[in-house]
Scaffold this motif. Sequence first.
Motif, PDB file in Angstrom:
ATOM      1  N   SER A  30       1.008  -1.304  -0.190  1.00 26.22           N
ATOM      2  CA  SER A  30      -0.034   0.017  -0.119  1.00 26.22           C
ATOM      3  C   SER A  30       0.716   1.230   0.009  1.00 26.22           C
ATOM      4  O   SER A  30       0.230   2.358  -0.330  1.00 26.22           O
ATOM      5  N   THR A  31       2.008   1.153   0.314  1.00 26.57           N
ATOM      6  CA  THR A  31       3.046   2.376   0.381  1.00 26.57           C
ATOM      7  C   THR A  31       3.108   3.319  -0.873  1.00 26.57           C
ATOM      8  O   THR A  31       2.513   4.565  -0.438  1.00 26.57           O
ATOM      9  N   PRO A  32       3.202   2.794  -2.025  1.00 19.91           N
ATOM     10  CA  PRO A  32       3.259   3.870  -2.949  1.00 19.91           C
ATOM     11  C   PRO A  32       1.748   4.417  -3.400  1.00 19.91           C
ATOM     12  O   PRO A  32       1.777   5.553  -3.682  1.00 19.91           O
ATOM     13  N   LEU A  33       0.849   3.520  -3.117  1.00 20.53           N
ATOM     14  CA  LEU A  33      -0.580   3.875  -3.663  1.00 20.53           C
ATOM     15  C   LEU A  33      -0.957   5.057  -2.525  1.00 20.53           C
ATOM     16  O   LEU A  33      -1.624   5.921  -2.712  1.00 20.53           O
ATOM     17  N   ILE A  34      -0.427   5.137  -1.186  1.00 19.27           N
ATOM     18  CA  ILE A  34      -0.752   6.112  -0.250  1.00 19.27           C
ATOM     19  C   ILE A  34      -0.232   7.212  -0.522  1.00 19.27           C
ATOM     20  O   ILE A  34      -0.760   8.514  -0.646  1.00 19.27           O
ATOM     21  N   PHE A  35       1.123   7.073  -0.782  1.00 18.00           N
ATOM     22  CA  PHE A  35       1.808   8.515  -1.325  1.00 18.00           C
ATOM     23  C   PHE A  35       1.032   9.296  -2.386  1.00 18.00           C
ATOM     24  O   PHE A  35       0.792  10.404  -2.516  1.00 18.00           O
ATOM     25  N   VAL A  36       1.009   8.406  -3.376  1.00 24.61           N
ATOM     26  CA  VAL A  36       0.237   9.074  -4.703  1.00 24.61           C
ATOM     27  C   VAL A  36      -1.116   9.504  -4.432  1.00 24.61           C
ATOM     28  O   VAL A  36      -1.702  10.332  -5.051  1.00 24.61           O
ATOM     29  N   SER A  37      -1.945   8.619  -3.611  1.00 30.98           N
ATOM     30  CA  SER A  37      -3.191   8.900  -3.571  1.00 30.98           C
ATOM     31  C   SER A  37      -3.465  10.227  -2.542  1.00 30.98           C
ATOM     32  O   SER A  37      -4.356  11.162  -2.687  1.00 30.98           O
ATOM     33  N   MET A  38      -2.393  10.555  -1.663  1.00 30.66           N
ATOM     34  CA  MET A  38      -2.369  11.887  -0.915  1.00 30.66           C
ATOM     35  C   MET A  38      -2.097  12.812  -2.071  1.00 30.66           C
ATOM     36  O   MET A  38      -2.680  13.992  -1.789  1.00 30.66           O
ATOM     37  N   ALA A  39      -1.094  12.753  -3.030  1.00 31.17           N
ATOM     38  CA  ALA A  39      -1.075  13.672  -4.099  1.00 31.17           C
ATOM     39  C   ALA A  39      -2.442  13.772  -4.653  1.00 31.17           C
ATOM     40  O   ALA A  39      -2.509  15.180  -5.081  1.00 31.17           O
ATOM     41  N   ALA A  40      -3.032  12.956  -4.925  1.00 29.68           N
ATOM     42  CA  ALA A  40      -4.231  13.030  -5.763  1.00 29.68           C
ATOM     43  C   ALA A  40      -5.478  13.744  -4.958  1.00 29.68           C
ATOM     44  O   ALA A  40      -6.150  14.537  -5.639  1.00 29.68           O
ATOM     45  N   VAL A  41      -5.266  13.651  -3.476  1.00 30.37           N
ATOM     46  CA  VAL A  41      -6.316  14.399  -2.645  1.00 30.37           C
ATOM     47  C   VAL A  41      -6.131  15.797  -2.790  1.00 30.37           C
ATOM     48  O   VAL A  41      -6.940  16.661  -2.947  1.00 30.37           O
ATOM     49  N   LEU A  42      -4.741  16.272  -2.708  1.00 33.69           N
ATOM     50  CA  LEU A  42      -4.395  17.584  -2.893  1.00 33.69           C
ATOM     51  C   LEU A  42      -4.806  18.315  -4.344  1.00 33.69           C
ATOM     52  O   LEU A  42      -5.155  19.577  -4.238  1.00 33.69           O
ATOM     53  N   GLY A  43      -4.865  17.477  -5.403  1.00 31.57           N
ATOM     54  CA  GLY A  43      -4.877  17.897  -6.634  1.00 31.57           C
ATOM     55  C   GLY A  43      -6.514  18.062  -6.524  1.00 31.57           C
ATOM     56  O   GLY A  43      -7.031  18.995  -7.277  1.00 31.57           O
TER      57      GLY A  43
END
Length: 313
Positions: A21-34
Amino acid sequence: MNELVNYIFSVGFANSIVRMSTPLIFVSMAAVLGAKANILCIAYEGMMLFAALGGVIGSAVFQNLFAGMLCGVLAGSIIAGLFAYFVLVLKTKDMLVGLALNTLGSGGTIFALYMLSGQKGSSISMNSLQFPSVAIPVIKDIPVLGDILSGHNLLTYLAYLSVVLVYVLLYKTPLGLRIRSVGENPDAAESVGTDIVKVKVIALMIGGILASFGGMFMSMGYTPYFTRDMMNGRGFNAIAAQNLGVGHPLLTMVCAMVFGMADAFGIALQTYRIPSQVASMVPYITTLLGLVIIGQAQKKKEKKRALMLGARE
């Protein structure tokens, strides 16, 4: 088949979910900001790929993990900056720019790797460094729980920490308020002096840093080297997790872990001699199911809203 079922309910499978889940969490948080800034960015795959290669090259050249991390973040942030420039300044189509940068990430990283190492498949020949694993005091000695939560790569713990940081940023800081106001009502935000482009660029650049850490995990944590197209659609899965989590950091993290579970399950299928093609389908099937759930939920919400409006009239 019994062995597969037993593995799914084992401590090892739970440990794998946390890791995958590690890379998915990082990128999903980026997607949340976007999403909060009302930006449709699909260039996360390109950011992750460049960051993954940048981290490997930087750590191999300088033989310093911190220097490698900076190189990885810089490489991923450059892609985020390019997206911001083309979309927010030049006003080009966000979908086209995202596709172009993802294609650039796929081919550009291999070209750079070939120029530096003479190899097109992976960076195995480069003496790159890895982020260390961390044993959590006290928790590591707790039966079962210690085996699940302790001993992961440093970036895994930073990924879960990023959820808290993004939540605090969005809901407890003036910058977060500006990001949300720009996304929800740009005209109102502009009327009180908010620079809409500036706020969106900041949101994108913070997201680029988060996505970069997700990419570096793949090449400096999950595996000790960079390989071609190693993100394997994780950037798009993270966007789907953000949509399922309706833009809330905590809910998005849970959805990202569901996709991480799908990745872990796919790897387990390969271990038990199930065709690799079937195993590689699992994360994408999960994504499609997630999108169906989103569509059905939105359909019910719109129907309920229409009924309420009809009742008022």
